[in-house]
Enzyme design. Structure first.
Site, mmCIF file in Angstrom:
data_model
loop_
_atom_site.group_PDB
_atom_site.id
_atom_site.type_symbol
_atom_site.label_atom_id
_atom_site.label_comp_id
_atom_site.label_asym_id
_atom_site.label_seq_id
_atom_site.Cartn_x
_atom_site.Cartn_y
_atom_site.Cartn_z
ATOM 1 N N VAL A 1 -3.821 21.680 5.993
ATOM 2 C CA VAL A 1 -4.369 20.823 4.942
ATOM 3 C C VAL A 1 -3.540 19.543 4.799
ATOM 4 O O VAL A 1 -4.072 18.438 4.879
ATOM 5 C CB VAL A 1 -4.439 21.594 3.604
ATOM 6 N N CYS B 1 -8.401 31.357 4.272
ATOM 7 C CA CYS B 1 -8.754 31.119 2.866
ATOM 8 C C CYS B 1 -9.691 32.134 2.224
ATOM 9 O O CYS B 1 -9.428 32.583 1.113
ATOM 10 C CB CYS B 1 -9.356 29.728 2.736
ATOM 11 N N GLN C 1 -10.637 35.348 2.477
ATOM 12 C CA GLN C 1 -10.162 36.647 2.011
ATOM 13 C C GLN C 1 -9.106 36.490 0.914
ATOM 14 O O GLN C 1 -9.181 37.111 -0.136
ATOM 15 C CB GLN C 1 -9.608 37.426 3.197
HETATM 16 N N1 LIG Z 1 -6.566 25.885 5.895
HETATM 17 C C1 LIG Z 1 -7.640 25.510 5.233
HETATM 18 O O1 LIG Z 1 -8.730 25.389 5.781
HETATM 19 C C2 LIG Z 1 -7.557 25.193 3.765
HETATM 20 C C3 LIG Z 1 -8.618 24.522 3.162
HETATM 21 C C4 LIG Z 1 -8.521 24.220 1.818
HETATM 22 C C5 LIG Z 1 -7.403 24.601 1.091
HETATM 23 N N2 LIG Z 1 -6.370 25.270 1.696
HETATM 24 C C6 LIG Z 1 -5.190 25.614 0.902
HETATM 25 O O2 LIG Z 1 -4.164 24.652 1.177
HETATM 26 C C7 LIG Z 1 -2.886 25.275 1.134
HETATM 27 C C8 LIG Z 1 -2.137 25.038 2.434
HETATM 28 O O3 LIG Z 1 -2.859 25.666 3.486
HETATM 29 P P1 LIG Z 1 -2.545 25.385 5.012
HETATM 30 O O4 LIG Z 1 -3.626 26.046 5.781
HETATM 31 O O5 LIG Z 1 -2.291 23.936 5.196
HETATM 32 O O6 LIG Z 1 -1.156 26.192 5.177
HETATM 33 P P2 LIG Z 1 -0.111 26.066 6.373
HETATM 34 O O7 LIG Z 1 0.614 27.368 6.381
HETATM 35 O O8 LIG Z 1 -0.784 25.572 7.604
HETATM 36 O O9 LIG Z 1 0.896 24.914 5.893
HETATM 37 C C9 LIG Z 1 1.791 25.040 4.830
HETATM 38 C C10 LIG Z 1 3.109 24.356 5.217
HETATM 39 O O10 LIG Z 1 3.960 24.299 4.077
HETATM 40 C C11 LIG Z 1 5.302 24.395 4.511
HETATM 41 N N3 LIG Z 1 6.167 24.766 3.370
HETATM 42 C C12 LIG Z 1 6.170 25.902 2.646
HETATM 43 N N4 LIG Z 1 7.061 25.833 1.657
HETATM 44 C C13 LIG Z 1 7.664 24.624 1.741
HETATM 45 C C14 LIG Z 1 8.674 23.948 0.968
HETATM 46 N N5 LIG Z 1 9.224 24.532 -0.095
HETATM 47 N N6 LIG Z 1 9.043 22.698 1.351
HETATM 48 C C15 LIG Z 1 8.461 22.112 2.436
HETATM 49 N N7 LIG Z 1 7.496 22.687 3.181
HETATM 50 C C16 LIG Z 1 7.094 23.931 2.841
HETATM 51 C C17 LIG Z 1 5.244 25.445 5.588
HETATM 52 O O11 LIG Z 1 6.362 25.347 6.454
HETATM 53 C C18 LIG Z 1 3.913 25.092 6.295
HETATM 54 O O12 LIG Z 1 4.111 24.242 7.415
HETATM 55 C C19 LIG Z 1 -3.131 26.746 0.806
HETATM 56 O O13 LIG Z 1 -3.018 26.924 -0.583
HETATM 57 C C20 LIG Z 1 -4.564 26.948 1.233
HETATM 58 O O14 LIG Z 1 -5.197 27.971 0.498
HETATM 59 C C21 LIG Z 1 -6.432 25.554 3.025
#
Ligand SMILES: NC(=O)c1ccc[n+]([C@@H]2O[C@H](COP(=O)([O-])OP(=O)(O)OC[C@H]3O[C@@H](n4cnc5c(N)ncnc54)[C@H](O)[C@@H]3O)[C@@H](O)[C@H]2O)c1
Length: 463
Positions: free
Chosen positions: A14, A277, A279
């Site tokens: 994201v 997401c 689940q």
């Molecule tokens: N993947 C999707 O399609 C999607 C769509 C809409 C919303 N979301 C939501 O967005 C959020 C992120 O999802 P994602 O798929 O991008 O996750 P992801 O795991 O791909 O990315 C999250 C990143 O955050 C980093 N991180 C964690 N804690 C940290 C900290 N304290 N400081 C710095 N970096 C840190 C991790 O190293 C990781 O690279 C989630 O809440 C998810 O539900 C995801």
């Protein structure tokens, strides 16, 4: 208030794409995406943009346009927080694996760490934007942490959930159906909302930017995913009924989808939904309902997950029963491992669970996926803890060539709907497999008539 400097914590599926689009559309705003994961940041900074860590059609080009102009990727979280007027929190919020709410509630430890870090570092007023998907009322907790540990700095919290779908992230970000911004309904809250509206208004028509109170915004994201997943589970429930009654699920789906009250999207029967997401967000919704003692509401949404688990296991069971009730020592070729096409994301992919079931039956699996690495496939299987990492590597082979994957297989299973699978030389594949030649199409993407004419015993979901 005009935003000049944006920081995004979390360079994942994201944070990376969202900030890339914001930077492209706001060339006068400096955007810094930070992450603790050095390898991930190095990959975002790779001189060859084709090596960025996330595969999304069109993303590399947009990164190339803005990177090191007004888009930066870094591990220096403190510096980026300090410099920013607006901070997006885009870290992962997985399902809790320990303690109260284990297996259901969202694990907010990464969010809390971010809040504490922002509070520690900030020396000027900031707008903090929840981009991660969070349980309703998380903003309250964030505000409490920021207000009680900050250096007298003022914070405004906004909720701006992301609705992009992986595989079409760039398109979804460039022309979103809507952008949702929730904020406090005070004077300062409204100013913060307006500042974020201005960032999006550079490319999103104003009538598509919705502003609400914070709680409505937080709950809308969980609700959107619950509704979408519910449609998939609904059509999958009907697919099983089709198989026993002689109806064809694609025909039913078409007839239903043309009803304008229902619509055609998310009505494709399959081996089951996956992804990071659906689940997790439904489980989170179920958990929230339970904490308010709304047990009927919780049970209603939980059934969406139960149906999805059933769809995955019945796909695996069907392979075993069709192969004369044993797959022990038999080679099963998997085409696809990603949870859907056009992404290298494998989180909660149906393929993982189908493979696990077949491995329990002592099958040997060979996987080909155009974008997923062998390392990721083994990590997904090891994570289940069903068997030792050595056994996973012994019984699962990962290859770079689909023809090699299928060679001498007792059955071929299509787990992801990659377009390239449709264009293979299926006659050549037929000649190389063990007969009878079984194909189990978990996505109904192959040409059934063509495959049957070649000689395959072809099975699709809901037919
Ligand atoms: N993947 C999707 O399609 C999607 C769509 C809409 C919303 N979301 C939501 O967005 C959020 C992120 O999802 P994602 O798929 O991008 O996750 P992801 O795991 O791909 O990315 C999250 C990143 O955050 C980093 N991180 C964690 N804690 C940290 C900290 N304290 N400081 C710095 N970096 C840190 C991790 O190293 C990781 O690279 C989630 O809440 C998810 O539900 C995801």
């Amino acid at each position: 208030m005009t935003i000049k400097n944006i920081c995004c914590i979390g360079a994942g599926y994201v944070g990376g794409p969202t900030m890339t689009v914001i930077a492209n559309k706001n060339p006068d705003v400096k955007v810094t995406v930070v992450d603790l994961n050095q390898a991930r940041i190095d990959a975002w900074n790779d001189s060859d943009v084709n090596n960025i860590p996330i595969y999304e059609p069109g993303l590399s080009q947009l990164v190339e346009n803005a990177r090191n102009k007004n888009l930066f990727f870094s591990t220096d979280v403190d510096k980026a927080i300090d410099e920013a007027d607006m901070i997006f929190i885009s870290v992962n919020t997985p399902t809790k694996t320990y303690g109260k709410g284990r297996g259901m509630a969202a694990d907010l430890k990464y969010i809390e760490l971010c809040a504490r870090q922002i509070a520690r570092v900030a020396t000027s007023d900031k707008i903090v934007v929840e981009k991660s998907t969070l349980p309703v009322r998380t903003a309250q907790a964030l505000k409490a942490i920021l207000d009680h540990t900050g250096n007298g700095v003022k914070f405004q919290i906004l909720s701006n959930p992301e609705f992009l779908a992986e595989g079409t992230a760039v398109q979804d970000l460039l022309s979103p159906d809507r952008v949702l911004i929730g904020g406090e309904q005070s004077e300062e809250g409204k100013e913060a909302i307006q500042a974020l509206v201005d960032v999006y208004a550079r490319w999103v028509p104003l009538e598509r930017i919705l502003t609400t109170n914070v709680w409505s915004s937080e709950l809308s994201k969980l609700t959107a995913n619950a509704f979408l997943a519910q449609r998939v589970s609904s059509i999958n429930a009907i697919s099983e009924l089709c198989e026993v009654t002689g109806a064809d699920v694609d025909e039913v789906s078409r007839a239903i989808g043309m009803d304008s009250r229902i619509g055609p999207k998310f009505l494709k029967a399959s081996v089951g939904f996956g992804g990071s997401c659906f689940q997790k967000d439904i489980l989170n919704l179920v958990y929230i309902a339970k904490t308010y003692d709304l047990n009927e509401v919780a049970d209603y949404w939980e059934q969406v997950i139960i149906m999805n688990d059933h769809q995955k296991s019945r796909f695996a069971d069907n392979i075993v029963s069709t192969l004369y009730n044993t797959v022990s020592g038999k080679k099963i070729a998997f085409l696809g491992w990603a949870f859907k096409k056009d992404t290298n994301d494998t989180r909660e992919s149906a393929a993982i669970y189908v493979a696990d079931s077949l491995l329990h039956e002592q099958a040997e699996i060979t996987v080909y996926d155009p974008k997923v690495t062998a390392e990721q496939i083994y990590a997904d299987l090891d994570y289940l803890n069903s068997r030792s990492p050595e056994e996973n590597r012994k019984y699962v082979k990962v290859v770079n060539d689909p023809y090699e994957a299928c060679k001498s297989a007792h059955a071929i299973a299509v787990l992801t709907e990659w377009d390239e699978f449709k264009t293979y030389d299926w006659k050549k594949i037929y000649d190389s497999v063990i007969k009878p030649a079984f194909v189990f199409d978990g996505r109904s993407i192959l040409n059934a008539d063509q495959l049957s004419a070649i000689g395959f015993k072809y099975t699709a979901i809901g037919k």
